[in-house]
Structure formats: C-alpha cells, structure tokens
Motif scaffolding. Structure first.
Motif, PDB file in Angstrom:
ATOM      1  N   ASP A  12       0.779  -1.100   0.157  1.00  0.00           N
ATOM      2  CA  ASP A  12       0.110  -0.041  -0.119  1.00  0.00           C
ATOM      3  C   ASP A  12       0.968   1.364   0.035  1.00  0.00           C
ATOM      4  O   ASP A  12       1.730   1.413   0.910  1.00  0.00           O
ATOM      5  CB  ASP A  12      -0.840  -0.091   1.344  1.00  0.00           C
ATOM      6  CG  ASP A  12      -1.899   1.058   1.294  1.00  0.00           C
ATOM      7  OD1 ASP A  12      -1.410   2.310   1.179  1.00  0.00           O
ATOM      8  OD2 ASP A  12      -2.932   0.898   1.856  1.00  0.00           O
ATOM      9  N   GLU A  65       1.287   3.247   3.173  1.00  0.00           N
ATOM     10  CA  GLU A  65       1.941   2.495   4.315  1.00  0.00           C
ATOM     11  C   GLU A  65       3.503   2.576   4.128  1.00  0.00           C
ATOM     12  O   GLU A  65       4.165   2.958   4.925  1.00  0.00           O
ATOM     13  CB  GLU A  65       1.384   1.183   4.617  1.00  0.00           C
ATOM     14  CG  GLU A  65      -0.064   0.906   4.911  1.00  0.00           C
ATOM     15  CD  GLU A  65      -0.477  -0.599   5.178  1.00  0.00           C
ATOM     16  OE1 GLU A  65      -1.495  -0.877   5.606  1.00  0.00           O
ATOM     17  OE2 GLU A  65       0.379  -1.207   5.002  1.00  0.00           O
ATOM     18  N   VAL A 107       1.211   2.992  10.884  1.00  0.00           N
ATOM     19  CA  VAL A 107       0.529   2.161   9.991  1.00  0.00           C
ATOM     20  C   VAL A 107      -0.770   1.282  10.871  1.00  0.00           C
ATOM     21  O   VAL A 107      -1.733   1.169  10.178  1.00  0.00           O
ATOM     22  CB  VAL A 107       1.469   1.164   9.598  1.00  0.00           C
ATOM     23  CG1 VAL A 107       0.884  -0.402   9.003  1.00  0.00           C
ATOM     24  CG2 VAL A 107       2.465   1.694   8.795  1.00  0.00           C
ATOM     25  N   TYR A 135      -3.633   3.853  10.530  1.00  0.00           N
ATOM     26  CA  TYR A 135      -4.170   3.703   9.155  1.00  0.00           C
ATOM     27  C   TYR A 135      -4.935   2.652   8.881  1.00  0.00           C
ATOM     28  O   TYR A 135      -6.077   2.819   8.395  1.00  0.00           O
ATOM     29  CB  TYR A 135      -2.955   3.896   8.400  1.00  0.00           C
ATOM     30  CG  TYR A 135      -3.329   3.755   6.642  1.00  0.00           C
ATOM     31  CD1 TYR A 135      -4.174   4.782   6.141  1.00  0.00           C
ATOM     32  CD2 TYR A 135      -2.970   2.510   6.035  1.00  0.00           C
ATOM     33  CE1 TYR A 135      -4.068   4.471   4.854  1.00  0.00           C
ATOM     34  CE2 TYR A 135      -3.230   2.287   4.866  1.00  0.00           C
ATOM     35  CZ  TYR A 135      -3.901   3.231   4.056  1.00  0.00           C
ATOM     36  OH  TYR A 135      -4.287   3.086   2.682  1.00  0.00           O
ATOM     37  N   ARG A 136      -4.604   1.583   9.115  1.00  0.00           N
ATOM     38  CA  ARG A 136      -5.534   0.158   8.902  1.00  0.00           C
ATOM     39  C   ARG A 136      -6.614   0.059   9.723  1.00  0.00           C
ATOM     40  O   ARG A 136      -7.750  -0.067   9.189  1.00  0.00           O
ATOM     41  CB  ARG A 136      -4.541  -0.902   9.266  1.00  0.00           C
ATOM     42  CG  ARG A 136      -3.474  -1.332   8.167  1.00  0.00           C
ATOM     43  CD  ARG A 136      -2.764  -2.458   8.539  1.00  0.00           C
ATOM     44  NE  ARG A 136      -1.622  -2.810   7.379  1.00  0.00           N
ATOM     45  CZ  ARG A 136      -1.041  -3.699   7.282  1.00  0.00           C
ATOM     46  NH1 ARG A 136      -1.164  -4.767   8.021  1.00  0.00           N
ATOM     47  NH2 ARG A 136      -0.084  -3.845   6.206  1.00  0.00           N
ATOM     48  N   ARG A 157      -8.645   2.776   3.294  1.00  0.00           N
ATOM     49  CA  ARG A 157      -8.108   2.289   1.774  1.00  0.00           C
ATOM     50  C   ARG A 157      -9.345   1.680   1.398  1.00  0.00           C
ATOM     51  O   ARG A 157      -9.794   1.876  -0.028  1.00  0.00           O
ATOM     52  CB  ARG A 157      -7.007   1.244   2.063  1.00  0.00           C
ATOM     53  CG  ARG A 157      -6.799   0.569   0.496  1.00  0.00           C
ATOM     54  CD  ARG A 157      -6.311   1.661  -0.583  1.00  0.00           C
ATOM     55  NE  ARG A 157      -4.956   2.298   0.061  1.00  0.00           N
ATOM     56  CZ  ARG A 157      -4.479   3.174  -0.894  1.00  0.00           C
ATOM     57  NH1 ARG A 157      -5.029   3.684  -1.921  1.00  0.00           N
ATOM     58  NH2 ARG A 157      -3.465   3.776  -0.473  1.00  0.00           N
TER      59      ARG A 157
END
Length: 431
Positions: free
Chosen positions: A334, A337, A403, A406-407, A412
């Motif tokens: 990604d 990332e 990270v 973000y996840r 995404r």
C-alpha cells in the motif's frame, strides 16, 4: 486549523490504547540515555522538527518495466494525491510538503490546488520536470535525448518545459526545481560523449537563467537506465561539475538508489557538503540498482551514516538545510503505508545521528583509535529510538503507530468506493 482526512477521534482512540505502553518504554529509554548524559526531552523536541517531503507519484501504484498492477482506491489525479499525502502527514507529522511532477500533476487551476494544500496543512517542495518521456501532442520527440538532443528543436522544447515548471512552482509556493534526464547512449559510438554534456550544460544555462533569486535548481544524477551504456549525468562528479558551471543556485541532488552497489554514499555527501553543493536527497533503498524500496528496508546503517555526515556538516558550517524527499513507488505494498514507514525510518536516522558523542568521536579519530571510533557510531546506531519517534508523533498530534492507526481507520477501503478505477489513468504517472 487544518482539515484532517481521518477522523481525529479514531486517531485518539488508537493513541489511548497504546499511550501507557509508550510511556513505559519512553521512561525506560530516558533512564538509559540519562546515564549516558543525554536528555531524552531534547531529542524528542529535535525529532519534532524533522520534515521530509513526499512524492506525489509515490501515492499511486507504480509499475515494472513490463506491467502495472493498479491498487484499489489509488488516486486518479493530483487532488486525490494530496488527500493521500495529507493522511501520511496527519499520522506521521513528519511530511508537511509534497513534491509534484509535471506534466503528470499539472493542475488546471494552480491557485485552487494551492488552496487545497493549505486547507490540508500541506506545502509544496521542489517541483519536478519530465523530459524523459514524450507526452500526447508533443511536437518533438525525446527518444534520442532532451536537454542533450542533437535536435535543437527538442532541446528548446525541453528547456521551455522546465521554465513552465518554474512558473507553476512559483504559483504553488515552491522554491526549487529538480531536473533529471534519461539522456545518454545505449551503444558505443551512439553519441559524442563530450558533445552530449556540452549540450546539457548549454540547455541547463537556459533553465538556470529563469530561476527566481530565492530558488534552487537540483541536478539529479543517475548511474544507469534507460541509458545503460552511459548516462550523461551518471555520477556525483558530473553533477558537481555542472552545478559549478551554472552558479550558486545550482545544487547536487543525491538519490540513495542511483548509485552503484557498494558505493560509499556518505563520502559523496561529505564531499558535496564540503564544497557547498549538497542540495538535498531523494530517500529510498536499493540492493542492486534503482530499486526504489522503502527507506531503511535494506541498509539502515547506510542511512544512518549519511545523517552522521549531515550532523557533522551542521556543526562545521552552521546553518545547513538540505532538501529531504522520499522517492519511491511500488507494486506490492500500500503506497500510503510504505511512505509512512519510510518517513519514520529517515526520521529515525536523523535522531540516531544526534545521539553520536561528537567529542568522543573526534578524540578517537585524532588518536587513530579505529575500533573505538567505529564503536562510537555503532553505539548511537544500535540505540532503539522508537519511543522517541512515537512520543514526537503523539505530541505533534499524530499516531503512536501510524500504520496500525491507518489500517484501523479503514481509509483504503473507503476511498476504493469513492475512487472507482479510471480507464487510462495512473495513480503515479510512471507507467
């Protein structure tokens, strides 16, 4: 206050779950550093000052020489690239500027793009020109060179494009132009090696003359590809010679992926700094060539040694502010990332270099105590400064673990819905 892309409540929830563990790690590291006479709070404050620009093209999925494998929800234009870059900065608090590449990122309304960046808390780093590929409707080809072409029309076209990039950059608030050309030869005898460089210098003078007084022109060198027999600007020596010819505003750009394997890059950094021609860096990592891997993924010690030389240059020369930018684009990760991870690793090397005991190192070097000099560097490099980096992010409003945050945000998947694939569009522009 800047607009945030990811809900700040989500980031705070993430931080709350990790805050106590971070504090314990931070206190433990602080105690260890205190015994070495180092103030962890001073290091954390220094970490908060670090900034590295992100490349607009890195926000999209890159390609190989043979194919491109698009990722879901990748940006389809420059405005969506800025949104992704804002996510990176929101979580890392270390990437406040974006480097644009024209014509890939050429906006229809530069003032509106600058307004969007302002709202997202972003600025613009050096702009990049592109004369290494022909564009739709282009009058003259770059197949056999651009700034070095034997065709005067092609050279003039390439110079004009670079000047257009400067004008766009002025509107956006940039202060620099990065020039990289793929010009060179693939076969012995294909071109006159001296003549090609003479044409490059002549063309570069036309670009240099258009620079505003407070701008820099960054000359990027690249060992090979696409000109495997010889690239015109193939090494730091050629880049340095050209920068000397052009003037004070011309500087050399060091790309960590553009050197031959086993090259002593930190020595190149030291030489360019010594003679006042070190302009900045494109950070990435490589094993064989221009691999464009995440920074620190192959040789973190090399990255540390580069920052060790930068720290030395700062002590010697006082005010010293080279431009830092990431330069990478991948198929297999990604992009957000990877860019966050690289930003953290470059910041890590910056902080580790600040841990070097300069007085002790100088003493060992003066006494020719080789082992202890090397161990002094290793002592700083082996220190895990992760708690300092995480605390710097937390205090600056970022995420303890970028990270993971973000996840957890689901960003995404969200943009995959709002950004359906667009035929013929590339998130990076590279392929």
């Amino acid at each position: 206050m800047s607009k945030t892309i990811i809900d700040t409540a989500q980031v705070e929830q993430h931080n709350t779950s990790q805050r106590s563990a971070l504090q314990a790690d931070y206190d433990a590291l602080g105690g260890m550093l205190s015994r070495r006479g180092v103030d962890i709070e001073a290091l954390t404050a220094k970490a908060q000052t670090f900034a590295v620009a992100v490349p607009s093209w890195g926000a999209g999925t890159g390609g190989t020489r043979f194919a491109r494998f698009p990722g879901k929800g990748e940006p389809r234009d420059v405005t969506e690239k800025l949104e992704d870059c804002a996510v990176i900065n929101q979580l890392t608090r270390a990437t406040p500027a974006v480097s644009l590449h024209f014509p890939w990122d050429k906006p229809s309304d530069p003032k509106a793009l600058r307004q969007q960046a302002d709202e997202l808390g972003l600025g613009f780093d050096a702009v990049n020109s592109n004369t290494f590929q022909d564009q739709v409707g282009q009058a003259h080809t770059y197949k056999f060179g651009s700034l070095t072409s034997t065709s005067q029309a092609s050279r003039e076209q390439a110079v004009a494009h670079n000047i257009d990039c400067i004008e766009l950059g002025k509107t956006l608030g940039s202060k620099g132009l990065t020039v990289w050309v793929g010009d060179g030869a693939n076969f012995p005898g294909q071109s006159n090696l001296r003549g090609a460089l003479e044409r490059y210098i002549d063309s570069a003078k036309g670009i240099y003359a258009a620079l505003p007084a407070d701008w820099h022109m960054y000359i990027e060198h690249k060992l090979f590809e696409p000109a495997f027999y010889c690239s015109v600007i193939a090494d730091w020596g050629t880049s340095f010679a050209v920068a000397q010819q052009l003037g004070d505003k011309a500087k050399c750009l060091v790309d960590l992926g553009h050197h031959a394997p086993n090259t002593n890059i930190e020595m190149i950094v030291a030489r360019l700094a010594q003679f006042g021609k070190l302009g900045g860096f494109h950070f990435n990592d490589s094993k064989y060539g221009d691999d464009d891997l995440d920074s620190g993924s192959i040789d973190p010690f090399q990255l540390f040694l580069v920052f060790n030389e930068l720290a030395d240059a700062t002590l010697r020369d006082g005010a010293f502010n080279p431009a830092y930018m990431l330069d990478q684009s991948h198929n297999v990760t990604d992009p957000i990332e990877s860019l966050m991870s690289s930003a953290v690793e470059v910041q890590r090397a910056f902080v580790q270099a600040a841990l070097v005991d300069r007085a002790a190192l100088a003493g060992f070097q003066e006494a020719n105590d080789v082992l202890q000099a090397a161990q002094t560097l290793k002592k700083a490099f082996r220190t895990d400064v992760s708690p300092i980096l995480a605390m710097a992010r937390l205090r600056s409003g970022g995420a303890i673990d970028p990270v993971a945050a973000y996840r957890a945000s689901g960003y995404r998947n969200q943009v995959a819905v709002t950004r359906p694939p667009k035929a013929g569009a590339s998130g990076s522009g590279i392929v």
